[in-house]
Design a protein around this motif. Structure first.
Motif, PDB file in Angstrom:
ATOM      1  N   ALA A  15     -82.348  28.907  52.690  1.00  0.00           N
ATOM      2  CA  ALA A  15     -83.139  27.946  53.476  1.00  0.00           C
ATOM      3  C   ALA A  15     -82.189  27.250  54.432  1.00  0.00           C
ATOM      4  O   ALA A  15     -80.977  27.229  54.213  1.00  0.00           O
ATOM      5  CB  ALA A  15     -83.815  26.931  52.564  1.00  0.00           C
ATOM      6  N   ARG A  16     -82.725  26.687  55.485  1.00  0.00           N
ATOM      7  CA  ARG A  16     -81.886  25.980  56.454  1.00  0.00           C
ATOM      8  C   ARG A  16     -81.521  24.588  55.975  1.00  0.00           C
ATOM      9  O   ARG A  16     -80.465  24.061  56.303  1.00  0.00           O
ATOM     10  CB  ARG A  16     -82.594  25.880  57.792  1.00  0.00           C
ATOM     11  CG  ARG A  16     -82.729  27.202  58.469  1.00  0.00           C
ATOM     12  CD  ARG A  16     -83.405  27.053  59.797  1.00  0.00           C
ATOM     13  NE  ARG A  16     -84.012  28.342  60.128  1.00  0.00           N
ATOM     14  CZ  ARG A  16     -84.864  28.521  61.072  1.00  0.00           C
ATOM     15  NH1 ARG A  16     -85.260  27.529  61.815  1.00  0.00           N
ATOM     16  NH2 ARG A  16     -85.353  29.715  61.305  1.00  0.00           N
ATOM     17  N   ASP A  17     -82.437  23.969  55.226  1.00  0.00           N
ATOM     18  CA  ASP A  17     -82.249  22.590  54.786  1.00  0.00           C
ATOM     19  C   ASP A  17     -83.108  22.352  53.550  1.00  0.00           C
ATOM     20  O   ASP A  17     -83.987  23.156  53.232  1.00  0.00           O
ATOM     21  CB  ASP A  17     -82.662  21.623  55.906  1.00  0.00           C
ATOM     22  CG  ASP A  17     -82.095  20.226  55.743  1.00  0.00           C
ATOM     23  OD1 ASP A  17     -81.390  19.966  54.739  1.00  0.00           O
ATOM     24  OD2 ASP A  17     -82.367  19.374  56.599  1.00  0.00           O
ATOM     25  N   LEU A  18     -82.853  21.249  52.887  1.00  0.00           N
ATOM     26  CA  LEU A  18     -83.719  20.842  51.790  1.00  0.00           C
ATOM     27  C   LEU A  18     -85.053  20.374  52.367  1.00  0.00           C
ATOM     28  O   LEU A  18     -85.109  19.858  53.488  1.00  0.00           O
ATOM     29  CB  LEU A  18     -83.084  19.698  50.999  1.00  0.00           C
ATOM     30  CG  LEU A  18     -81.772  19.992  50.287  1.00  0.00           C
ATOM     31  CD1 LEU A  18     -81.272  18.732  49.581  1.00  0.00           C
ATOM     32  CD2 LEU A  18     -81.915  21.131  49.298  1.00  0.00           C
ATOM     33  N   PRO A  19     -86.138  20.518  51.609  1.00  0.00           N
ATOM     34  CA  PRO A  19     -87.431  20.031  52.103  1.00  0.00           C
ATOM     35  C   PRO A  19     -87.404  18.516  52.328  1.00  0.00           C
ATOM     36  O   PRO A  19     -86.752  17.777  51.577  1.00  0.00           O
ATOM     37  CB  PRO A  19     -88.397  20.389  50.971  1.00  0.00           C
ATOM     38  CG  PRO A  19     -87.701  21.447  50.173  1.00  0.00           C
ATOM     39  CD  PRO A  19     -86.230  21.187  50.318  1.00  0.00           C
ATOM     40  N   ALA A  20     -88.119  18.072  53.329  1.00  0.00           N
ATOM     41  CA  ALA A  20     -88.162  16.642  53.668  1.00  0.00           C
ATOM     42  C   ALA A  20     -88.560  15.767  52.481  1.00  0.00           C
ATOM     43  O   ALA A  20     -87.950  14.703  52.275  1.00  0.00           O
ATOM     44  CB  ALA A  20     -89.096  16.412  54.858  1.00  0.00           C
ATOM     45  N   PRO A  21     -89.549  16.152  51.654  1.00  0.00           N
ATOM     46  CA  PRO A  21     -89.887  15.302  50.501  1.00  0.00           C
ATOM     47  C   PRO A  21     -88.719  15.158  49.514  1.00  0.00           C
ATOM     48  O   PRO A  21     -88.555  14.097  48.901  1.00  0.00           O
ATOM     49  CB  PRO A  21     -91.073  16.018  49.847  1.00  0.00           C
ATOM     50  CG  PRO A  21     -91.689  16.808  50.959  1.00  0.00           C
ATOM     51  CD  PRO A  21     -90.522  17.245  51.815  1.00  0.00           C
TER      52      PRO A  21
END
Length: 86
Positions: A15-21
């Motif tokens: 994934a590019r980043d962790l999920p916003a939540p």
């Protein structure tokens, strides 16, 4: 005490980043625990910057840069409860 536990983030490969939540929970948490397989040092830097307290260890997919900064077993005392992360 709000505790956020995660592992096997494998950023930026899976994934590019962790999920916003999840980032919102990190910002609110008293302690963030990461049980390894970070894959990239950038996430460690980001979590150190955003966490009130970070407890983490390296995993089998983590290279020399992460292993130099993280233990194989991370230990912490959280409000009288002993925690170990492998």
């Amino acid at each position: 005490m709000l505790l956020v536990i995660m592992s096997d983030t494998h950023l930026p490969k899976r994934a590019r980043d962790l999920p916003a939540p999840l980032w919102m929970m990190v910002d609110e948490a008293d302690v963030v625990v990461h049980a390894g397989d970070w894959v990239d040092v950038d996430l460690l830097d980001q979590l150190e910057a955003r966490s009130r307290r970070l407890v983490g260890c390296y995993g089998n997919n983590d290279g020399p840069a992460l292993r130099a900064r993280l233990p194989e077993v991370a230990r912490a005392n959280l409000g009288g409860v002993r925690l170990a992360v492998v």
